[in-house]
Design a protein around this motif. Structure first.
Motif, PDB file in Angstrom:
ATOM      1  N   UNK A  80      40.039  44.251  33.992  1.00 20.44           N
ATOM      2  CA  UNK A  80      39.849  44.460  32.549  1.00 20.44           C
ATOM      3  C   UNK A  80      39.000  45.700  32.295  1.00 20.44           C
ATOM      4  N   UNK A  81      37.978  45.910  33.104  1.00 21.80           N
ATOM      5  CA  UNK A  81      37.133  47.092  32.925  1.00 21.80           C
ATOM      6  C   UNK A  81      37.929  48.373  33.129  1.00 21.80           C
ATOM      7  N   UNK A  82      38.807  48.387  34.136  1.00 20.94           N
ATOM      8  CA  UNK A  82      39.649  49.556  34.373  1.00 20.94           C
ATOM      9  C   UNK A  82      40.616  49.757  33.206  1.00 20.94           C
ATOM     10  N   UNK A  83      41.239  48.669  32.769  1.00 21.31           N
ATOM     11  CA  UNK A  83      42.184  48.759  31.657  1.00 21.31           C
ATOM     12  C   UNK A  83      41.501  49.186  30.370  1.00 21.31           C
ATOM     13  N   UNK A  84      40.260  48.758  30.176  1.00 19.82           N
ATOM     14  CA  UNK A  84      39.506  49.132  28.978  1.00 19.82           C
ATOM     15  C   UNK A  84      39.163  50.615  28.998  1.00 19.82           C
ATOM     16  N   UNK A  85      38.769  51.110  30.177  1.00 19.13           N
ATOM     17  CA  UNK A  85      38.386  52.519  30.307  1.00 19.13           C
ATOM     18  C   UNK A  85      39.591  53.450  30.304  1.00 19.13           C
ATOM     19  N   UNK A  86      40.727  52.933  30.778  1.00 22.21           N
ATOM     20  CA  UNK A  86      41.955  53.731  30.851  1.00 22.21           C
ATOM     21  C   UNK A  86      43.072  52.988  30.106  1.00 22.21           C
ATOM     22  N   UNK A  87      43.139  53.143  28.791  1.00 22.06           N
ATOM     23  CA  UNK A  87      44.135  52.400  28.008  1.00 22.06           C
ATOM     24  C   UNK A  87      45.574  52.684  28.425  1.00 22.06           C
ATOM     25  N   UNK A  88      45.815  53.813  29.097  1.00 27.74           N
ATOM     26  CA  UNK A  88      47.178  54.146  29.512  1.00 27.74           C
ATOM     27  C   UNK A  88      47.556  53.536  30.858  1.00 27.74           C
ATOM     28  N   UNK A  89      46.578  53.060  31.611  1.00 23.87           N
ATOM     29  CA  UNK A  89      46.855  52.542  32.953  1.00 23.87           C
ATOM     30  C   UNK A  89      47.603  51.217  32.883  1.00 23.87           C
ATOM     31  N   UNK A  90      48.470  51.008  33.855  1.00 26.31           N
ATOM     32  CA  UNK A  90      49.174  49.740  33.999  1.00 26.31           C
ATOM     33  C   UNK A  90      48.471  48.956  35.101  1.00 26.31           C
ATOM     34  N   UNK A  91      47.975  47.775  34.750  1.00 27.94           N
ATOM     35  CA  UNK A  91      47.096  47.040  35.657  1.00 27.94           C
ATOM     36  C   UNK A  91      47.683  45.667  35.980  1.00 27.94           C
ATOM     37  N   UNK A  92      47.709  45.350  37.272  1.00 29.59           N
ATOM     38  CA  UNK A  92      48.094  44.031  37.758  1.00 29.59           C
ATOM     39  C   UNK A  92      46.839  43.356  38.306  1.00 29.59           C
ATOM     40  N   UNK A  93      46.688  42.062  38.040  1.00 26.19           N
ATOM     41  CA  UNK A  93      45.526  41.305  38.516  1.00 26.19           C
ATOM     42  C   UNK A  93      46.018  40.059  39.244  1.00 26.19           C
ATOM     43  N   UNK A  94      45.579  39.883  40.480  1.00 24.75           N
ATOM     44  CA  UNK A  94      46.081  38.828  41.357  1.00 24.75           C
ATOM     45  C   UNK A  94      44.964  37.844  41.694  1.00 24.75           C
ATOM     46  N   UNK A  95      45.295  36.559  41.692  1.00 24.45           N
ATOM     47  CA  UNK A  95      44.383  35.546  42.226  1.00 24.45           C
ATOM     48  C   UNK A  95      45.221  34.355  42.671  1.00 24.45           C
ATOM     49  N   UNK A  96      44.758  33.676  43.689  1.00 19.00           N
ATOM     50  CA  UNK A  96      45.486  32.489  44.150  1.00 19.00           C
ATOM     51  C   UNK A  96      45.095  31.248  43.355  1.00 19.00           C
ATOM     52  N   UNK A  97      44.042  31.357  42.538  1.00 20.61           N
ATOM     53  CA  UNK A  97      43.547  30.222  41.765  1.00 20.61           C
ATOM     54  C   UNK A  97      44.088  30.261  40.338  1.00 20.61           C
ATOM     55  N   UNK A  98      44.892  29.268  39.919  1.00 22.54           N
ATOM     56  CA  UNK A  98      45.354  29.222  38.534  1.00 22.54           C
ATOM     57  C   UNK A  98      44.196  29.161  37.531  1.00 22.54           C
ATOM     58  N   UNK A  99      43.122  28.445  37.902  1.00 24.45           N
ATOM     59  CA  UNK A  99      41.970  28.341  37.001  1.00 24.45           C
ATOM     60  C   UNK A  99      41.314  29.698  36.802  1.00 24.45           C
ATOM     61  N   UNK A 100      41.211  30.480  37.877  1.00 23.69           N
ATOM     62  CA  UNK A 100      40.638  31.822  37.760  1.00 23.69           C
ATOM     63  C   UNK A 100      41.526  32.702  36.890  1.00 23.69           C
ATOM     64  N   UNK A 101      42.826  32.605  37.064  1.00 24.13           N
ATOM     65  CA  UNK A 101      43.737  33.412  36.256  1.00 24.13           C
ATOM     66  C   UNK A 101      43.640  33.055  34.776  1.00 24.13           C
ATOM     67  N   UNK A 102      43.378  31.798  34.471  1.00 18.82           N
ATOM     68  CA  UNK A 102      43.170  31.403  33.074  1.00 18.82           C
ATOM     69  C   UNK A 102      41.948  32.104  32.492  1.00 18.82           C
ATOM     70  N   UNK A 103      40.876  32.192  33.291  1.00 14.22           N
ATOM     71  CA  UNK A 103      39.665  32.886  32.828  1.00 14.22           C
ATOM     72  C   UNK A 103      39.961  34.370  32.633  1.00 14.22           C
ATOM     73  N   UNK A 104      40.641  34.981  33.603  1.00 13.69           N
ATOM     74  CA  UNK A 104      40.982  36.403  33.505  1.00 13.69           C
ATOM     75  C   UNK A 104      41.872  36.666  32.287  1.00 13.69           C
ATOM     76  N   UNK A 105      42.822  35.770  32.039  1.00 16.44           N
ATOM     77  CA  UNK A 105      43.717  35.935  30.890  1.00 16.44           C
ATOM     78  C   UNK A 105      42.917  35.917  29.578  1.00 16.44           C
ATOM     79  N   UNK A 106      41.997  34.979  29.475  1.00 14.68           N
ATOM     80  CA  UNK A 106      41.188  34.905  28.272  1.00 14.68           C
ATOM     81  C   UNK A 106      40.339  36.140  28.073  1.00 14.68           C
ATOM     82  N   UNK A 107      39.751  36.645  29.156  1.00 18.35           N
ATOM     83  CA  UNK A 107      38.933  37.857  29.043  1.00 18.35           C
ATOM     84  C   UNK A 107      39.772  39.061  28.651  1.00 18.35           C
TER      85      UNK A 107
END
Length: 278
Positions: free
Chosen positions: A120-147
């Motif tokens: 999210x910090x990279x995407x915020x600093x670079x609005x043009x960047x295409x960012x993929x975020x990976x985690x094996x934990x569904x619960x962690x991905x829910x937190x990342x999605x909300x942020x």
């Protein structure tokens, strides 16, 4: 009834921690703790503060008590399902932004995203960047999605962050190529006594240790990253204070060039990386 000043004095916590918890309970700014410290507080606020103070005394992290932690100038939601973002990890964001500077629409892959702090910090600093975020934990991905939804503008030109449930790169489209891959993997060895001390006791063990020598996740990332890097793409990995030599050797053995380690603000070699040219 108690006042703010009385609660702070009686908490038994370090003053900064007590102020953070009381501001959280009251919804006050720091200046209000000074200008309104004489005001009587209602019983509910007092009880909530005292409960949080007791949990902190028992060792529970401040970030989990307040549900947030500042990172790279942004306030990230935090739960017990994710690693609490650390200031030293901001170095990873800075190194990745440097790596993609001058590349419009750069593609970035964050492995083990947790809260999404790096992605999210990279995407915020670079609005043009295409960012993929990976985690094996569904619960962690829910937190990342909300942020991501809270902190990123919906009109971001790089589009929303792509979240992928995966054990490292296993579920990433093999046709994709990234200008940068970044990771803060579990790098604490399984026998490290710090795992049973301080805040680490309350964080997800799988985000802290590989239950091995501390290098197994790093080895896996270094081995597979070249298959997904664009020619000349960069890989940056955070690691332990005593692992920089080992990580540099792994990178060099895999064919990375310009291999180097970078120090954090404490002077510790905290991140190592290099570039891969196919």
């Amino acid at each position: 009834m108690s006042t703010a000043a009385e609660l702070l004095r009686a908490s038994g916590l370090p003053p900064l921690e007590a102020r953070i918890l009381l501001m959280h309970v009251l919804g006050w700014r720091r200046t209000e703790l000074i200008t309104r410290d004489h005001e009587a507080l209602d019983a509910d606020c007092v009880a909530r503060f005292e409960a949080l103070a007791a949990r902190r005394t028992a060792g529970e992290p401040i970030a989990q008590l307040t549900g947030k932690r500042e990172f790279f100038g942004l306030d990230f939601a935090v739960t017990p399902d994710v690693l609490i973002p650390r200031p030293e990890t901001e170095l990873l964001v800075e190194l990745t932004l440097d790596a993609i500077a001058g590349t419009p629409g750069a593609r970035v892959l964050d492995l083990g995203t947790g809260t999404g702090a790096i992605a999210v910090s990279i995407a915020h600093a670079r609005p043009d960047a295409r960012v993929w975020a990976v985690d094996r934990s569904p619960a962690a991905l829910d937190v990342a999605r909300g942020n991501a939804q809270t902190l990123l503008a919906p009109e971001r030109t790089g589009g929303p962050i792509t979240l992928v449930e995966s054990d490292w790169t296993a579920n990433i489209d093999p046709s994709l190529r990234f200008e940068a891959i970044v990771s803060n993997p579990p790098y604490i060895a399984s026998d490290d006594p710090h795992l049973d001390q301080g805040d680490l006791r309350f964080e997800p063990r799988g985000a802290l240790t590989d239950d091995a020598d501390g290098l197994s996740a790093i080895r896996a990332i270094i081995e597979t990253a070249p298959f997904l890097l664009a020619s000349g793409g960069a890989l940056w990995i955070e690691h332990g204070y005593d692992q920089s030599d080992a990580v540099r050797r792994l990178l060099a053995a895999r064919g990375f060039s310009d291999v180097r380690s970078m120090r954090d603000l404490a002077g510790i070699e905290r991140c190592s990386g290099g570039r891969f040219t196919a």
